[in-house]
Design a protein around this motif. Sequence first.
Motif, PDB file in Angstrom:
ATOM      1  N   ALA A  95     -25.209 -30.473 -59.558  1.00  0.00           N
ATOM      2  CA  ALA A  95     -25.023 -31.521 -60.563  1.00  0.00           C
ATOM      3  C   ALA A  95     -23.786 -31.252 -61.397  1.00  0.00           C
ATOM      4  O   ALA A  95     -23.554 -30.133 -61.838  1.00  0.00           O
ATOM      5  CB  ALA A  95     -26.256 -31.605 -61.455  1.00  0.00           C
ATOM      6  N   GLY A  96     -22.997 -32.302 -61.601  1.00  0.00           N
ATOM      7  CA  GLY A  96     -21.785 -32.193 -62.401  1.00  0.00           C
ATOM      8  C   GLY A  96     -20.558 -31.794 -61.622  1.00  0.00           C
ATOM      9  O   GLY A  96     -19.436 -31.975 -62.100  1.00  0.00           O
ATOM     10  N   ARG A  97     -20.765 -31.250 -60.416  1.00  0.00           N
ATOM     11  CA  ARG A  97     -19.620 -30.804 -59.618  1.00  0.00           C
ATOM     12  C   ARG A  97     -19.194 -31.851 -58.597  1.00  0.00           C
ATOM     13  O   ARG A  97     -18.106 -31.753 -58.041  1.00  0.00           O
ATOM     14  CB  ARG A  97     -19.962 -29.512 -58.884  1.00  0.00           C
ATOM     15  N   GLY A  98     -20.058 -32.806 -58.287  1.00  0.00           N
ATOM     16  CA  GLY A  98     -19.780 -33.731 -57.200  1.00  0.00           C
ATOM     17  C   GLY A  98     -19.628 -35.163 -57.648  1.00  0.00           C
ATOM     18  O   GLY A  98     -20.107 -35.574 -58.709  1.00  0.00           O
ATOM     19  N   LEU A  99     -18.947 -35.927 -56.804  1.00  0.00           N
ATOM     20  CA  LEU A  99     -18.777 -37.363 -57.006  1.00  0.00           C
ATOM     21  C   LEU A  99     -18.997 -38.043 -55.669  1.00  0.00           C
ATOM     22  O   LEU A  99     -18.469 -37.604 -54.640  1.00  0.00           O
ATOM     23  CB  LEU A  99     -17.364 -37.669 -57.522  1.00  0.00           C
ATOM     24  N   GLY A 133      -9.914 -34.086 -63.094  1.00  0.00           N
ATOM     25  CA  GLY A 133      -9.759 -33.937 -64.536  1.00  0.00           C
ATOM     26  C   GLY A 133     -11.084 -33.965 -65.274  1.00  0.00           C
ATOM     27  O   GLY A 133     -11.172 -33.505 -66.413  1.00  0.00           O
ATOM     28  N   GLN A 134     -12.125 -34.520 -64.647  1.00  0.00           N
ATOM     29  CA  GLN A 134     -13.463 -34.557 -65.242  1.00  0.00           C
ATOM     30  C   GLN A 134     -14.318 -33.367 -64.807  1.00  0.00           C
ATOM     31  O   GLN A 134     -15.514 -33.314 -65.105  1.00  0.00           O
ATOM     32  CB  GLN A 134     -14.166 -35.859 -64.864  1.00  0.00           C
ATOM     33  N   GLY A 135     -13.722 -32.433 -64.076  1.00  0.00           N
ATOM     34  CA  GLY A 135     -14.461 -31.257 -63.646  1.00  0.00           C
ATOM     35  C   GLY A 135     -15.106 -31.371 -62.291  1.00  0.00           C
ATOM     36  O   GLY A 135     -15.825 -30.463 -61.856  1.00  0.00           O
ATOM     37  N   VAL A 136     -14.879 -32.470 -61.578  1.00  0.00           N
ATOM     38  CA  VAL A 136     -15.456 -32.646 -60.249  1.00  0.00           C
ATOM     39  C   VAL A 136     -14.745 -31.715 -59.273  1.00  0.00           C
ATOM     40  O   VAL A 136     -13.514 -31.638 -59.256  1.00  0.00           O
ATOM     41  CB  VAL A 136     -15.329 -34.108 -59.784  1.00  0.00           C
ATOM     42  N   GLN A 137     -15.520 -31.010 -58.464  1.00  0.00           N
ATOM     43  CA  GLN A 137     -14.951 -30.097 -57.481  1.00  0.00           C
ATOM     44  C   GLN A 137     -15.139 -30.567 -56.049  1.00  0.00           C
ATOM     45  O   GLN A 137     -14.495 -30.045 -55.142  1.00  0.00           O
ATOM     46  CB  GLN A 137     -15.594 -28.711 -57.645  1.00  0.00           C
ATOM     47  N   GLU A 138     -16.024 -31.534 -55.848  1.00  0.00           N
ATOM     48  CA  GLU A 138     -16.255 -32.035 -54.496  1.00  0.00           C
ATOM     49  C   GLU A 138     -16.490 -33.528 -54.536  1.00  0.00           C
ATOM     50  O   GLU A 138     -17.271 -34.029 -55.355  1.00  0.00           O
ATOM     51  CB  GLU A 138     -17.447 -31.335 -53.845  1.00  0.00           C
ATOM     52  N   VAL A 139     -15.830 -34.242 -53.654  1.00  0.00           N
ATOM     53  CA  VAL A 139     -16.010 -35.683 -53.503  1.00  0.00           C
ATOM     54  C   VAL A 139     -16.558 -35.944 -52.113  1.00  0.00           C
ATOM     55  O   VAL A 139     -15.970 -35.516 -51.116  1.00  0.00           O
ATOM     56  CB  VAL A 139     -14.687 -36.451 -53.709  1.00  0.00           C
ATOM     57  N   VAL A 140     -17.688 -36.627 -52.055  1.00  0.00           N
ATOM     58  CA  VAL A 140     -18.282 -37.028 -50.783  1.00  0.00           C
ATOM     59  C   VAL A 140     -17.995 -38.504 -50.577  1.00  0.00           C
ATOM     60  O   VAL A 140     -18.236 -39.327 -51.470  1.00  0.00           O
ATOM     61  CB  VAL A 140     -19.797 -36.773 -50.763  1.00  0.00           C
TER      62      VAL A 140
END
Length: 865
Positions: free
Chosen positions: A283-287, A192-199
């Motif tokens: 930047a901005g795509r990952g968490l 929901g925050q725009g993250v597309q990839e979680v490591v």
Amino acid sequence: MSTKPKQYPWLHQRNFLFTGDPLSEWRGQPRGTADPAAVLEFVEAHRWHGYRCASLDPLGAALRADDAHLSPERFGLFAGDALREEDVQRFGVSDVLALDRWVKATYCSAWALDCSALRDTARAAWLFAQWESAETTAPTAAERLRLLERLTQVQAWEAHAAQCHPHGKRFSLEGCEALIPLLDQLVAQAAGQGVQEVVLGMAHRGRVNVLVNLLGMPAAEVLDYIAATPEHPERQCDLIYHLGREHTVQTADGPVHLTLAYNPSHLQSVFPVAGGMAHAVAAGRGLFVSLHGDAAFAGQGVVMETLMLTQREGYDLGGSVHVVVNNQVGFTALNPMDARTPRYCTDITRMIDAPVLRVSAEAPELVLRAANLALAYRARFHADVVIDLVGYRRGGHSEHDAQAVTRPLLATQAQNQPTPATVYATQLADAGVASPAELAARIQSCQQAAVAAWQAPASSSAPQPAMPHFRPLNIPPAVPQMQAWLRTLCALPAGFVLHPAVQTVRDQWLRAAEGDQAPVDWCLAENLAYASLLSAGVPVRVSGMDVQRGTFMHRHAVWHDQAQATRHVPLRQLDGAAAFDVINSPLAEEAVLGFEYGRSVRDPATLAVWEAQFGDFVNEAQVYLDQYISSGQAKWGQSSALAVFLPHGYEGNGPEHSTGYISRFLLLCGDENLRLVCPSTAAQWFHLLRRQGLDPVRKPLIAMTPKGQLYGEALSHTTLQALAEGEFQPLLGDEAAVGSPSVTRAVLCSGKFYYDLLRAREDLEAEEVALWRLEQLYPFPRRALEQQLRALPGLKELVWAQEEHLNQGAWQGVRDELARACETVGVRLRHVARRTNAAGATPSAVVHRREQRELAFSALSEIPT
């Protein structure tokens, strides 16, 4: 006695200890209207210290602070006191009794907020406001039932695995099953925050459950790893609880790609590795979500290094979410919370001012709320936040461990404790969500469905084959192109004032830009190699202590204006070039090397470089050499082209400033897993860097790089014309000796020792000796060596000569290869080296020069038989 309200500023201090009773004068004096200052201080005390009285431990064994320290009477407040209208509006209650119930439910329940590390009061105020205004509306019945089913799935997996393979190691999650719903919520909210990839990076506890229930690994494949007699043992390259995986999950806000980093048994070592992988995401795509065990998080030094590192420019992750799977046991020893001290496993995060959200693993609804708040904090402040999931461990350290041996009372209590799913089902029944019979039937149905899905056959996919031996792409740039780059690199902003040492470097570069025979030293060769890669679209990232300047003033990648605080990065001036980053790391090796390895795995197209100040200093990061860089391809199919630069060479500077321990790296070499080199000329350095950046087959490079003497060795320098020709040579021969029947002895060495031998040969007039250089120690260039041996018809002896001590140089690692080559052509083999030594190089320059000369003469002379 005066009844004038008093101020107690000590209540606002973060290091407040519950000692004494400064408000005793108020005891026994009930009042009709609560003093507003006392009300505020009562609430503030709960905000800052309520977590110490919270009921977090499902087993009730952890020490809590005495609730009396937060009683209203302690603040001169009494149950019947009414609040002023302003306080009624602020807190939503009308009297002290209701206020006490509200603050206890808010700050001292099964979840708690610890802001004691925050020095930024604005952030703390925001957290308090969010905490107090957190959604109080209970989730819908459907949402609660889905949460119950998720907990049941997690619990069912552990039971299913135990039934299939009772003695298989799986490092059960039992007692902290709420971890999976927590991760579900983090992923959903991040989308929901725009993250597309979680490591994700995590250790063993619960990893198998995460693989199955979050990352979609087929259960049959997992169980085959656990089985005593697996059906497909040939597919197993590592233990199941070390494996990583990539998987895409669908959320209400779109797909999110999950990457769980592979992890060896060095528990927290994956923290910087996964952090580096997350850094490589746009930047901005990952968490980055880092999962920790409580004891390892508090006890392993790489945690401190990584927390510090990821706050620095060049390594910043924009805030990470840390989840501590806190079962309050470290291996077999108890590791309980102690709120009276206070002492928590998360205390190490105080160094980065991270707030901690503590939540009981038996309060799943609060766990989800903690996930929401953690992500909101991270998104707002781009800072780290910690979720301390406090549970217990139903089983032992592993399924082979009898926990009652070391903690009998807690072991019995844990075994008798109802499971979190059972506890939650009881809560739902009490809340009227469904009848106990309906909930029991739902749980049974969920378990049966899960087990049926897990009984599907394993995939028949085989592991990826090892990559073939590299074939370097080497088309060097032409001289005019390199000269054009140099003119661009040397262009300065108006008014930019260089340091005299850097001005000398610039003048040398400008001379090379005007003539193709101008000397090119190692500094210029390296910068031109990067320029060629950047112009070819290959990004370059150089990281390590003092790498912008270089420990030996050997790089000069960043120029500093001496009149004002501005910088000039020459390699960023190239038009249309790829990105160039050169980052001075903190004074740390372990976390930085792990970070750069992880980043190189996620971003294999970039030439990634980590440079030690001295080669010996890589000892601090040995785990990453052993468990990741040298073995990641074989264990996990994980390719990396990370280049590790280790300044190497004996110069009379003593131990810890001399050797990169070539012998140790040769022990790690096998199946062409590494490229281990020791270049001796600036031209070789240029071609080597280009090969590493352009080679389609990505392999780690361990380079024994020069120190002061070799950088300053004029004979090791080259010309632009030499850079425009040829390629990196694993073995450099002696052109003057080729075909000469008078040459009876060849001396083979590596690195700067060649120049000592060269001068000694001149002094001795030893024309019967050929000097060769082994530039690549691994993979060993056997064919090239045999060709050199055959090119000398009168050759009788090959001498391996090294300046390192016998046990620290390359001899023991290359001896077998040399012996086979010598046997093929029928020549003798002997070695020359400093005698075996435990400490390393001498700290005396005088002794060093004497030893060096003796070694050279010994290598060049015939040994009487």
